[in-house]
Design a protein around this motif. Structure first.
Motif, short mmCIF file in Angstrom:
data_model
loop_
_atom_site.label_atom_id
_atom_site.label_comp_id
_atom_site.label_asym_id
_atom_site.label_seq_id
_atom_site.Cartn_x
_atom_site.Cartn_y
_atom_site.Cartn_z
N GLY A 26 0.84 -1.19 0.00
CA GLY A 26 0.00 0.00 0.00
C GLY A 26 0.88 1.24 0.00
N THR A 27 0.30 2.36 0.33
CA THR A 27 1.05 3.61 0.42
C THR A 27 0.61 4.36 1.67
OG1 THR A 27 -0.60 4.62 -1.05
CG2 THR A 27 1.49 3.92 -2.06
N ALA A 28 1.41 5.34 2.08
CA ALA A 28 1.09 6.09 3.29
C ALA A 28 1.56 7.54 3.17
CB ALA A 28 1.74 5.44 4.52
N THR A 29 0.73 8.43 3.68
CA THR A 29 1.06 9.85 3.84
C THR A 29 0.81 10.20 5.31
OG1 THR A 29 -1.19 10.35 3.11
CG2 THR A 29 0.57 10.55 1.47
N PHE A 30 0.93 11.51 5.63
CA PHE A 30 0.64 11.91 7.01
C PHE A 30 -0.17 13.20 7.03
CE2 PHE A 30 4.84 13.72 6.02
CZ PHE A 30 4.67 15.06 6.36
N TYR A 31 -0.84 13.42 8.16
CA TYR A 31 -1.61 14.66 8.36
C TYR A 31 -1.72 14.93 9.85
CZ TYR A 31 -5.98 12.38 9.99
OH TYR A 31 -6.94 11.69 10.70
N GLY A 32 -2.24 16.10 10.19
CA GLY A 32 -2.55 16.40 11.58
C GLY A 32 -1.50 17.15 12.35
N GLY A 33 -0.36 17.53 11.72
CA GLY A 33 0.66 18.28 12.42
C GLY A 33 1.61 17.41 13.19
N ASN A 34 2.74 17.99 13.61
CA ASN A 34 3.79 17.19 14.25
C ASN A 34 3.41 16.73 15.65
OD1 ASN A 34 4.06 19.55 15.68
ND2 ASN A 34 6.05 20.11 14.83
N ASP A 35 2.32 17.27 16.21
CA ASP A 35 1.84 16.77 17.50
C ASP A 35 0.60 15.89 17.33
OD1 ASP A 35 -0.01 18.67 16.77
OD2 ASP A 35 0.03 19.75 18.67
N GLY A 36 0.16 15.71 16.08
CA GLY A 36 -0.99 14.85 15.81
C GLY A 36 -2.33 15.42 16.24
N SER A 37 -2.37 16.67 16.68
CA SER A 37 -3.61 17.24 17.20
C SER A 37 -4.70 17.31 16.12
CB SER A 37 -3.37 18.62 17.79
OG SER A 37 -2.85 19.51 16.81
N GLY A 55 -5.17 7.30 21.30
CA GLY A 55 -3.92 8.03 21.31
C GLY A 55 -3.49 8.52 19.95
N ILE A 56 -2.18 8.72 19.82
CA ILE A 56 -1.62 9.40 18.66
C ILE A 56 -1.32 8.48 17.49
CG2 ILE A 56 0.88 9.24 19.12
CD1 ILE A 56 -1.16 12.39 18.20
N ASN A 57 -1.21 7.18 17.72
CA ASN A 57 -0.87 6.25 16.64
C ASN A 57 -2.15 5.84 15.92
OD1 ASN A 57 1.85 6.37 17.24
ND2 ASN A 57 1.78 4.60 18.60
N ASN A 58 -2.58 6.71 15.02
CA ASN A 58 -3.86 6.50 14.33
C ASN A 58 -3.71 6.81 12.85
OD1 ASN A 58 -4.71 9.48 13.84
ND2 ASN A 58 -4.18 9.43 16.02
N ALA A 59 -4.73 6.47 12.08
CA ALA A 59 -4.68 6.71 10.63
C ALA A 59 -6.09 6.83 10.07
CB ALA A 59 -3.94 5.57 9.93
N ALA A 60 -6.20 7.63 9.00
CA ALA A 60 -7.39 7.65 8.16
C ALA A 60 -7.16 6.64 7.04
CB ALA A 60 -7.61 9.05 7.60
N LEU A 61 -8.17 5.84 6.74
CA LEU A 61 -8.04 4.78 5.75
C LEU A 61 -8.70 5.17 4.43
CD1 LEU A 61 -8.88 1.57 7.83
CD2 LEU A 61 -6.76 2.88 7.76
N HIS A 113 -4.54 2.71 1.22
CA HIS A 113 -3.71 3.85 1.58
C HIS A 113 -3.99 4.26 3.02
CE1 HIS A 113 -1.32 7.51 0.86
NE2 HIS A 113 -2.21 8.11 1.64
N PHE A 114 -2.94 4.66 3.74
CA PHE A 114 -3.05 5.10 5.12
C PHE A 114 -2.59 6.55 5.21
CE2 PHE A 114 -2.50 0.57 5.11
CZ PHE A 114 -3.35 0.11 6.10
N ASP A 115 -3.48 7.44 5.63
CA ASP A 115 -3.11 8.82 5.92
C ASP A 115 -2.89 8.88 7.43
OD1 ASP A 115 -2.47 11.41 5.31
OD2 ASP A 115 -4.53 12.12 5.22
N MET A 116 -1.64 8.70 7.86
CA MET A 116 -1.31 8.47 9.26
C MET A 116 -1.07 9.78 10.00
SD MET A 116 1.40 5.41 8.37
CE MET A 116 2.00 5.23 10.05
N SER A 117 -1.19 9.74 11.31
CA SER A 117 -0.75 10.89 12.10
C SER A 117 0.74 11.09 11.82
CB SER A 117 -0.96 10.64 13.59
OG SER A 117 -0.01 9.73 14.11
N GLN A 118 1.17 12.34 11.80
CA GLN A 118 2.57 12.62 11.46
C GLN A 118 3.55 11.91 12.41
OE1 GLN A 118 3.52 16.73 10.63
NE2 GLN A 118 5.69 16.44 11.07
#
Length: 241
Positions: A26-37, A55-61, A113-118
């Motif tokens: 698959g593939t992955a990007t990140f979002y939500g800022g460096n603190d994941g807020s 918590g902070i280890n999350n992702a949009a699918l 695809h996973f849009d993960m917390s940064q």
């Protein structure tokens, strides 16, 4: 090589092959800022992800994985794949487990695809890469404490967000029971929100859940008769699978 050795070798090879087959590209990007807020909230309806147990280890699918909310709460182990294009941005040897908390359907449909917390993404990838190739597999969820029920709605129906499931992590079916009723089957409204059209205000509430792993648990006397909409009730029970 002796026949018995050939059998053992064949079994070992089959196990290794089966283990490799569990990983999917698959593939992955990140979002939500460096603190994941910026990842708080989301299409599963969990709200503050710390309060709901994720918590902070999350992702949009992406849509193919999110499955209209049926995947909310599921856990995935993800590692960067240096063998594919973009692999120069990998941190080899590292993996991270994330929980599905949001719908990233706009990201690379219909690919997985996973849009993960940064913070989670940067555990496996170099910031400048932006998008990385990954291998992923669904894994068992580990949670602290019991399943949580957030009760919303109005006098004519209950909208219950079901949170913090261990094991398979997600709800396959749900029931609600008032002090004066039998078990009433609920339907998924959106995300991890399950709906009942019964008027149960003024009754104590119990719940029953079948996880997507197939385990059935009754959560008896979760909310007293004086419960109010907007309240969260925590149990001491959770799932193994």
């Amino acid at each position: 090589m002796a026949p018995s050795s050939l059998v053992v070798w064949g079994v070992l090879a089959a196990c290794v092959a089966a283990g490799k087959a569990q990983w999917t590209p698959g593939t992955a990007t990140f979002y939500g800022g460096n603190d994941g807020s910026g990842t708080m909230g989301g299409a599963c309806g969990y709200g503050n992800l710390y309060n709901s147990g994720y918590g902070i280890n999350n992702a949009a699918l992406s849509s193919v994985l999110f499955n209209d909310g049926a995947s909310c709460g599921q856990c995935y182990s993800i590692m960067c794949d240096p063998s594919r294009p973009g692999g120069q941005w990998c941190k080899p040897g590292y993996s991270i487990t994330v929980t599905a908390t949001n719908d990233g359907g706009w990201c690379n449909p219909p690919r997985p695809h996973f849009d993960m917390s940064q913070p989670a993404w940067e555990h496996i990838g170099v910031y400048q890469g932006g998008i990385i190739p990954v291998q992923y597999q669904r894994v068992k969820c580990s949670r602290t404490g019991g399943v949580r029920f957030v009760i919303n709605g109005c006098n004519y129906f209950e909208l219950v967000n079901i949170q913090n499931l261990a094991g398979s992590g997600s709800v396959g079916a749900a029931w609600i029971k008032g002090t004066n009723t039998g078990w009433i089957q609920m339907s998924r409204n959106w995300g991890a929100n399950w709906q009942s059209n019964a008027a149960l205000v003024g009754q104590g509430l119990s719940f029953a859940i079948t996880s997507t792993g197939g385990q059935y648990i009754q959560f008896l006397d979760v909310a007293p008769a004086w419960w109010q909409f907007g309240q969260t009730f925590t149990t001491c029970q959770n799932f193994d699978y």
